[in-house]
Design a protein around this motif. Structure first.
Motif, PDB file in Angstrom:
ATOM      1  N   PHE A   1      24.900   5.374  53.813  1.00  0.00           N
ATOM      2  CA  PHE A   1      23.886   4.687  53.014  1.00  0.00           C
ATOM      3  C   PHE A   1      22.509   5.329  53.138  1.00  0.00           C
ATOM      4  N   GLY A   2      22.455   6.562  53.589  1.00  0.00           N
ATOM      5  CA  GLY A   2      21.194   7.268  53.696  1.00  0.00           C
ATOM      6  C   GLY A   2      20.517   7.030  55.034  1.00  0.00           C
ATOM      7  N   LEU A   3      19.514   7.805  55.281  1.00  0.00           N
ATOM      8  CA  LEU A   3      18.785   7.742  56.543  1.00  0.00           C
ATOM      9  C   LEU A   3      17.330   7.443  56.245  1.00  0.00           C
ATOM     10  N   HIS A   4      16.871   6.292  56.706  1.00  0.00           N
ATOM     11  CA  HIS A   4      15.468   5.946  56.505  1.00  0.00           C
ATOM     12  C   HIS A   4      14.622   6.881  57.350  1.00  0.00           C
ATOM     13  N   GLU A   5      13.479   7.260  56.857  1.00  0.00           N
ATOM     14  CA  GLU A   5      12.653   8.230  57.582  1.00  0.00           C
ATOM     15  C   GLU A   5      11.970   7.649  58.812  1.00  0.00           C
ATOM     16  N   LEU A   6      11.911   6.312  58.928  1.00  0.00           N
ATOM     17  CA  LEU A   6      11.260   5.683  60.068  1.00  0.00           C
ATOM     18  C   LEU A   6      12.222   4.765  60.816  1.00  0.00           C
ATOM     19  N   ASP A   7      12.015   4.608  62.130  1.00  0.00           N
ATOM     20  CA  ASP A   7      12.835   3.684  62.909  1.00  0.00           C
ATOM     21  C   ASP A   7      12.193   2.297  62.898  1.00  0.00           C
ATOM     22  N   ILE A   8      12.670   1.373  63.710  1.00  0.00           N
ATOM     23  CA  ILE A   8      12.164   0.001  63.683  1.00  0.00           C
ATOM     24  C   ILE A   8      10.724  -0.121  64.170  1.00  0.00           C
ATOM     25  N   ASP A   9      10.208   0.908  64.839  1.00  0.00           N
ATOM     26  CA  ASP A   9       8.806   0.922  65.272  1.00  0.00           C
ATOM     27  C   ASP A   9       7.917   1.689  64.297  1.00  0.00           C
ATOM     28  N   LEU A  10       8.500   2.052  63.147  1.00  0.00           N
ATOM     29  CA  LEU A  10       7.810   2.829  62.133  1.00  0.00           C
ATOM     30  C   LEU A  10       7.400   4.207  62.652  1.00  0.00           C
TER      31      LEU A  10
END
Length: 97
Positions: free
Chosen positions: A70-79
């Protein structure tokens, strides 16, 4: 789980790139199986106080999937940037020094 005869740790169509720490009675190892799953202590910085960042000594650092379905968001949960070094880490929060 194992009581039903289905073992998600060996089903590459459903679960991959996971840490099964303490589940399914697997021998603890940081060597990924064919589905890229491991069974090891993730070595969080301070889980007892809610700090689930990976410690620098965690073997989950760099063992994630850079191209998930489903793709990879460029940021983690801490942005913070998802990719630190060359590969993502397993888990929702990346290791950052």
């Amino acid at each position: 789980g194992s009581a039903s005869g289905w073992d998600p740790t060996t089903d590459p169509n459903v679960f991959s790139y996971n840490d099964w720490y303490g589940l399914f009675g697997q021998y603890p190892t940081c060597t990924p199986n064919a589905s890229h799953n491991v069974d090891t202590n993730p070595l969080f910085v301070d889980a007892g106080n809610g700090d689930y960042h990976l410690a620098s000594s965690s073997c989950l650092v760099g063992k994630g999937n850079n191209a998930p379905t489903f793709g990879l968001h460029e940021l983690d949960i801490d942005l913070e940037p998802r990719v630190y070094r060359t590969s993502v880490d397993m888990g929702a929060d990346e290791y950052h020094p």
